[in-house]
Design an enzyme around this catalytic site. Structure first.
Site, PDB file in Angstrom:
ATOM      1  N   ASP A  40       7.059 -17.815  26.135  1.00 30.11           N
ATOM      2  CA  ASP A  40       5.889 -17.042  25.691  1.00 30.11           C
ATOM      3  C   ASP A  40       6.218 -16.093  24.535  1.00 30.11           C
ATOM      4  O   ASP A  40       5.373 -15.323  24.095  1.00 30.11           O
ATOM      5  CB  ASP A  40       5.297 -16.253  26.863  1.00 30.11           C
ATOM      6  CG  ASP A  40       6.288 -15.254  27.436  1.00 30.11           C
ATOM      7  OD1 ASP A  40       7.439 -15.197  26.943  1.00 30.11           O
ATOM      8  OD2 ASP A  40       5.911 -14.520  28.368  1.00 30.11           O
ATOM      9  N   GLU A  42       8.575 -13.651  24.562  1.00 27.00           N
ATOM     10  CA  GLU A  42       9.319 -12.448  24.969  1.00 27.00           C
ATOM     11  C   GLU A  42      10.807 -12.654  24.687  1.00 27.00           C
ATOM     12  O   GLU A  42      11.313 -13.779  24.711  1.00 27.00           O
ATOM     13  CB  GLU A  42       9.104 -12.178  26.466  1.00 27.00           C
ATOM     14  CG  GLU A  42       7.692 -11.726  26.767  1.00 27.00           C
ATOM     15  CD  GLU A  42       7.468 -11.518  28.263  1.00 27.00           C
ATOM     16  OE1 GLU A  42       8.436 -11.644  29.045  1.00 27.00           O
ATOM     17  OE2 GLU A  42       6.307 -11.248  28.631  1.00 27.00           O
ATOM     18  N   HIS A 133      13.574   5.991   4.266  1.00 26.05           N
ATOM     19  CA  HIS A 133      12.548   6.192   3.234  1.00 26.05           C
ATOM     20  C   HIS A 133      12.365   7.683   2.933  1.00 26.05           C
ATOM     21  O   HIS A 133      12.160   8.066   1.780  1.00 26.05           O
ATOM     22  CB  HIS A 133      11.239   5.557   3.684  1.00 26.05           C
ATOM     23  CG  HIS A 133      10.137   5.763   2.709  1.00 26.05           C
ATOM     24  ND1 HIS A 133      10.198   5.288   1.419  1.00 26.05           N
ATOM     25  CD2 HIS A 133       8.969   6.441   2.804  1.00 26.05           C
ATOM     26  CE1 HIS A 133       9.103   5.646   0.775  1.00 26.05           C
ATOM     27  NE2 HIS A 133       8.358   6.347   1.592  1.00 26.05           N
ATOM     28  N   ASP A 174       8.206   6.461  -9.312  1.00 21.93           N
ATOM     29  CA  ASP A 174       7.084   7.316  -8.888  1.00 21.93           C
ATOM     30  C   ASP A 174       7.594   8.731  -8.624  1.00 21.93           C
ATOM     31  O   ASP A 174       8.811   8.965  -8.630  1.00 21.93           O
ATOM     32  CB  ASP A 174       6.359   6.737  -7.654  1.00 21.93           C
ATOM     33  CG  ASP A 174       7.309   6.434  -6.503  1.00 21.93           C
ATOM     34  OD1 ASP A 174       8.314   7.161  -6.360  1.00 21.93           O
ATOM     35  OD2 ASP A 174       7.052   5.480  -5.757  1.00 21.93           O
ATOM     36  N   LYS A 197       2.914   6.904 -10.884  1.00 23.00           N
ATOM     37  CA  LYS A 197       2.352   5.724 -10.189  1.00 23.00           C
ATOM     38  C   LYS A 197       1.185   6.151  -9.303  1.00 23.00           C
ATOM     39  O   LYS A 197       1.271   7.128  -8.589  1.00 23.00           O
ATOM     40  CB  LYS A 197       3.448   5.073  -9.326  1.00 23.00           C
ATOM     41  CG  LYS A 197       2.986   3.886  -8.491  1.00 23.00           C
ATOM     42  CD  LYS A 197       4.128   3.304  -7.666  1.00 23.00           C
ATOM     43  CE  LYS A 197       4.185   3.908  -6.275  1.00 23.00           C
ATOM     44  NZ  LYS A 197       5.252   3.312  -5.439  1.00 23.00           N
ATOM     45  N   ASP A 224      15.012   2.852  -6.736  1.00 16.86           N
ATOM     46  CA  ASP A 224      14.042   3.102  -5.655  1.00 16.86           C
ATOM     47  C   ASP A 224      14.755   2.842  -4.334  1.00 16.86           C
ATOM     48  O   ASP A 224      15.844   2.254  -4.307  1.00 16.86           O
ATOM     49  CB  ASP A 224      12.832   2.166  -5.813  1.00 16.86           C
ATOM     50  CG  ASP A 224      11.561   2.784  -5.239  1.00 16.86           C
ATOM     51  OD1 ASP A 224      11.668   3.765  -4.484  1.00 16.86           O
ATOM     52  OD2 ASP A 224      10.467   2.274  -5.550  1.00 16.86           O
TER      53      ASP A 224
HETATM   54  C1  R5P Z   1       7.333   4.214  -2.197  1.00 18.09           C
HETATM   55  O1  R5P Z   1       7.107   5.287  -1.689  1.00 18.09           O
HETATM   56  C2  R5P Z   1       8.636   3.523  -2.054  1.00 18.09           C
HETATM   57  O2  R5P Z   1       9.698   4.330  -2.467  1.00 18.09           O
HETATM   58  C3  R5P Z   1       8.645   2.226  -2.809  1.00 18.09           C
HETATM   59  O3  R5P Z   1       8.420   2.508  -4.172  1.00 18.09           O
HETATM   60  C4  R5P Z   1       7.554   1.309  -2.356  1.00 18.09           C
HETATM   61  O4  R5P Z   1       7.457   1.340  -0.965  1.00 18.09           O
HETATM   62  C5  R5P Z   1       7.825  -0.074  -2.826  1.00 18.09           C
HETATM   63  O5  R5P Z   1       6.761  -0.876  -2.415  1.00 18.09           O
HETATM   64  P1  R5P Z   1       6.244  -2.073  -3.323  1.00 18.09           P
HETATM   65  O6  R5P Z   1       7.450  -2.869  -3.693  1.00 18.09           O
HETATM   66  O7  R5P Z   1       5.303  -2.821  -2.410  1.00 18.09           O
HETATM   67  O8  R5P Z   1       5.551  -1.478  -4.499  1.00 18.09           O
END
Ligand code: R5P
Length: 317
Positions: A40, A42, A133, A174, A197, A224
């Site tokens: 199933d 699990e 993150h 960003d 961004k 990033d």
């Molecule tokens: C944003 O806050 C993160 O640092 C990344 O820039 C973002 O999550 C990347 O997501 P994507 O590749 O979908 O733009």
């Protein structure tokens, strides 16, 4: 002196190649465990060796399929707790659900906190994470969290490109990544630029403005924490190219690479996309421009130090 007995590394099914490399760096094979799915769906788990009194490290990034990998981590933690391990460390090289880390609008969950609660409740005594993150996620846990950064590994690679300092621009894709970009710029030199961004949905981003020095004839390196759908990275690269950059590199710790990411990266003019092996890269996602660096030596060193009660913070330097 060891805190939790003899160490042993076990792997879930999310990233066995990484766990295997970690075990090889430590000089001890991966622990024996049988993981499967019941008809199933699990998850079933059986530890195939004695772990009583051992210092256990469970390697499992909660990358896609996120729910499956997260649940498997929880099942494994419960299994080790009930098998009388002395101490259990959840080694989570990629922490999924991290981007919902605050209530940025009404009636939404804080999944980063929910996952922290689940991991603790399932049986983890400690967590070893890589490039969360948001660094504040450490505080969502009431157990010790060692938070490593892949920056030294990525720095070594960027240095090997031999970009002359006067031509080098560190670009933040960003505002949220500015602190990270500054950390890279402090070590690598060059100047900082920031892309303004605007995100309209989980898959839609728009790059409005560029803040900082001229990019004309410069080599731009974007940093990033992750590349998910690649909208942010490819958008930032396009902005840099429109601003006259000579060449653009993209670096991120976590190659989530979901949805249209591979297509977008393939069609972009990014010269090289550098990621780590925190998340496995299936053959269907291999691109000539993708360079994968290993974080296994870093994680292995941290595991050895945690086991022997030595400082892990020296690894951040
Ligand atoms: C944003 O806050 C993160 O640092 C990344 O820039 C973002 O999550 C990347 O997501 P994507 O590749 O979908 O733009």
């Amino acid at each position: 002196m060891s805190n939790g007995g003899r160490l042993k590394v076990f792997s879930g099914r999310a990233n066995i190649p990484l766990a295997d490399k970690i075990a090889r760096h430590i000089g001890d094979p991966l622990g024996k465990i049988t993981l499967a799915n019941f008809p199933d769906g699990e998850i079933s788990c059986r530890i195939d060796e004695d772990v009583r009194g051992r210092d256990i490290f469970v390697v499992q990034p909660t990358c896609p399929p996120v729910n499956e990998n997260l649940m498997e981590l929880l099942v494994m933690l419960d299994c080790f707790k009930r098998a009388s391990a002395a101490r259990i460390t959840a080694v989570v090289p990629y922490y999924g659900y991290a981007r919902q880390d605050r209530k940025d609008q009404g009636r939404v969950p804080i999944t980063a906190k929910l996952v922290a609660d689940l991991i603790s409740e399932a049986g983890a005594d400690r967590v070893l994470a890589l490039d969360l993150h948001a660094a504040q996620i450490q505080g969502f846990f009431d157990i010790p969290v060692d938070h490593l950064y892949a920056q030294p590994v990525i720095n070594d690679y960027v240095r090997s490109l031999g970009i002359p300092p006067r031509d080098f621009i560190v670009l933040s894709p960003d505002e949220g990544s500015v602190k990270k970009a500054v950390a890279y710029q402090k070590k690598l030199g060059g100047e900082i630029a920031i892309v303004d961004k605007r995100r309209s949905s989980a898959t839609e981003t728009r790059q409005a403005n560029l803040i900082g020095p001229s990019l004309v004839d410069k080599t731009v390196v974007i940093f990033d924490d992750m590349i998910s759908t690649a909208g942010s990275m490819v958008g930032a690269a396009r902005t840099a190219q429109l601003a006259g950059a000579k060449e653009v590199y993209a670096c991120a710790t976590h190659g989530v690479l979901c949805g249209p990411a591979i297509e977008k990266l393939r069609e972009s003019a990014i010269k090289e996309v550098v990621i780590t092996d925190s998340i496995p890269l299936p053959p269907s996602k291999h691109l000539p421009c993708l360079k994968v660096l290993s974080v296994a030596p870093l994680l292995a060193e941290a595991i050895k130090r945690i086991n022997s009660n030595e400082s892990v913070s020296t690894l951040f330097k």
